[in-house]
Scaffold this active site. Structure first.
Site, PDB file in Angstrom:
ATOM      1  N   GLU A  99       0.879  -1.179   0.000  1.00 29.51           N
ATOM      2  CA  GLU A  99       0.000   0.000   0.000  1.00 29.51           C
ATOM      3  C   GLU A  99       0.911   1.222   0.000  1.00 29.51           C
ATOM      4  O   GLU A  99       1.472   1.601   1.027  1.00 29.51           O
ATOM      5  CB  GLU A  99      -0.929  -0.049   1.214  1.00 29.51           C
ATOM      6  CG  GLU A  99      -1.830  -1.288   1.189  1.00 29.51           C
ATOM      7  CD  GLU A  99      -2.679  -1.465   2.442  1.00 29.51           C
ATOM      8  OE1 GLU A  99      -2.787  -0.492   3.232  1.00 29.51           O
ATOM      9  OE2 GLU A  99      -3.237  -2.564   2.627  1.00 29.51           O
ATOM     10  N   HIS A 203      -2.803   4.190   4.664  1.00 29.91           N
ATOM     11  CA  HIS A 203      -2.992   2.899   4.011  1.00 29.91           C
ATOM     12  C   HIS A 203      -3.604   3.117   2.626  1.00 29.91           C
ATOM     13  O   HIS A 203      -3.837   4.256   2.197  1.00 29.91           O
ATOM     14  CB  HIS A 203      -3.922   2.013   4.844  1.00 29.91           C
ATOM     15  CG  HIS A 203      -3.324   1.529   6.127  1.00 29.91           C
ATOM     16  ND1 HIS A 203      -3.098   0.196   6.393  1.00 29.91           N
ATOM     17  CD2 HIS A 203      -2.915   2.189   7.233  1.00 29.91           C
ATOM     18  CE1 HIS A 203      -2.572   0.065   7.604  1.00 29.91           C
ATOM     19  NE2 HIS A 203      -2.463   1.268   8.133  1.00 29.91           N
ATOM     20  N   GLU A 292      -7.202   5.810   4.595  1.00 33.81           N
ATOM     21  CA  GLU A 292      -7.122   5.020   3.366  1.00 33.81           C
ATOM     22  C   GLU A 292      -7.094   6.008   2.199  1.00 33.81           C
ATOM     23  O   GLU A 292      -8.039   6.762   1.973  1.00 33.81           O
ATOM     24  CB  GLU A 292      -8.324   4.087   3.258  1.00 33.81           C
ATOM     25  CG  GLU A 292      -8.467   3.098   4.408  1.00 33.81           C
ATOM     26  CD  GLU A 292      -7.545   1.884   4.263  1.00 33.81           C
ATOM     27  OE1 GLU A 292      -6.941   1.722   3.171  1.00 33.81           O
ATOM     28  OE2 GLU A 292      -7.445   1.103   5.225  1.00 33.81           O
TER      29      GLU A 292
END
Length: 422
Positions: A99, A203, A292
């Site tokens: 990631e 992430h 994210e």
């Protein structure tokens, strides 16, 4: 605390963010590539050489495959950051080696901070009041073995096969863990040395800001699990998502989850035990969220990926960092003015205390606007309480405590008794 008040705090942070945008990759095009771990170390060393008053670099140690876990500290008068009256903000990335967006994002952020301090008053104001700690990759071994894939797991784990975000001590589970990954242990030791007030772990695989709890034993996965600072975490999460270019938009942007305002409670999304986010909040008093950054974990087009992620997250990273100087802040000393550590700061109505960890006795306790009763306590000292403390929306409330040792009072009483007996 009403939702309206919380929304006003978010808007206040948004409105105060007037930083000049530019992309460090315009001068350093390598920042828009999938650079290796050595490049991070060389870049940090160059920034330290060119900006010695602002930048200090270090390595948390070597991974099993010999990679350094590079760290950079950036603030004004950086040589004295440990004793300065400034809160620390910690941003880390690439916990899962496949990631990748956070690696480029944090390296650009380091360049931007160091190169803008002399020319941008807004950057100077932030760096004069905040210490930034940036770790672009905390799993360099994993990244080295990762391959381009939007949803695969190649490179996700450390070289010994550990998922780092399932590898931290859990406040829900008793007993002692026998083994942690080397990378996990380095981060745990680092957290003890560098007590951050706020934190982000970057992430990939979705587009959302995730906040505690990530996992609660008595609440099923998919159900909301509120932490003691739930209202505060919601505001923190919205501060990031609403400053992002698209995270807040009401759509299932990655083709599956649809997150209102671009935020989610971790357990409500899916349960995670032994994650770093919950561990930092519970054990280190670091108010951490997980960001994210995008749907595809390891896109093939590095230039487009890192160009977009920088412009998308630029305002959010600065707006979030300003929350470190919200709520209450102050210093705890004894009657002679000596700083005290390991003092417990308690806020009535919130079942989460924090410890004074700064060597000079300074503390920061993020809070939403409101009225609170606050106390400071330490073993061997009398507890000192302050009632009806007003916390405002746009500035921290200063609150100093002077604690009196019980031994000193007992000694005075003994002396008085002796005088009376003469």
């Amino acid at each position: 605390m009403t939702l309206v008040t919380a929304a006003l705090i978010v808007l206040a942070v948004v409105g105060s963010n007037a930083l000049e945008f530019w992309d460090p990759a315009e001068e350093f095009p390598e920042l828009n590539t999938y650079f290796d771990n050595n490049y991070i170390g060389k870049s940090f060393a160059t920034l330290q050489e060119k900006h010695p008053d602002l930048v200090k670099t270090s390595s948390l140690g070597k991974t099993p495959r010999g990679n350094d876990m590079h760290e950079i500290t950036i603030t004004s008068d950086v040589s004295n950051w440990r004793t300065a009256n400034k809160p620390s903000v910690k941003y880390v990335a690439n916990m899962h080696g496949n990631e990748v967006r956070g690696r480029g994002l944090l390296l650009k952020f380091a360049y931007y901070l160091a190169m803008s301090y002399d020319s941008d008053q807004d950057v100077r104001d932030i760096m004069d009041t905040t210490v930034f700690h940036l770790l672009p990759t905390i799993n360099p071994d994993g990244f080295a073995s990762a391959v381009h894939s939007c949803s695969g797991v190649s490179g996700r784990y450390t070289s010994d096969g550990t998922d780092m975000n399932r590898d931290f001590p859990s406040h829900w589970q008793s007993g002692t863990r026998l083994k942690f990954a080397n990378e996990t242990k380095m981060l745990m030791n680092y957290a003890a040395r560098v007590p951050a007030v706020l934190g982000i772990s970057f992430h990939d695989g979705a587009l959302v800001t995730n906040y505690p709890w990530d996992g609660a034993p008595d609440i099923a996965s998919g159900k909301y699990a509120a932490s003691p600072d739930d209202a505060l975490f919601i505001t923190m999460a919205k501060t990031y998502s609403l400053n992002h270019k698209s995270m807040y938009k009401p759509a299932a942007q990655c083709g599956h989850d649809d997150f209102k305002d671009g935020i989610t409670n971790g357990n409500k999304w899916y349960k995670v035990f032994n994650g770093m986010q919950d561990w930092n909040y519970m054990y280190n008093d670091c108010f951490e969220v997980t960001i994210e950054l995008g749907c595809c974990k390891y896109p093939s087009d590095a230039a487009a990926t890192f160009g977009d992620v920088w412009s998308d997250n630029f305002n959010s990273m600065f707006a979030f960092s300003k929350l470190a100087n919200s709520g209450i802040k102050g210093r705890v000393t004894d009657f002679s003015g000596n700083p005290l550590k390991d003092v417990t700061i308690t806020v009535s109505g919130i079942d989460k205390t924090i410890k004074v960890r700064h060597p000079e006795g300074y503390f920061w306790r993020p809070l939403l606007a409101g009225t609170y009763n606050v106390s400071a306590s330490k073993h061997g000292y009398y507890t000192l309480s302050r009632k009806s403390v007003v916390v405002l929306e746009n500035e921290p409330t200063l609150m100093n405590f002077i604690l009196i040792p019980k031994s000193q009072v007992r000694a005075r009483k003994r002396r008085r008794r002796r005088k009376r007996s003469v």
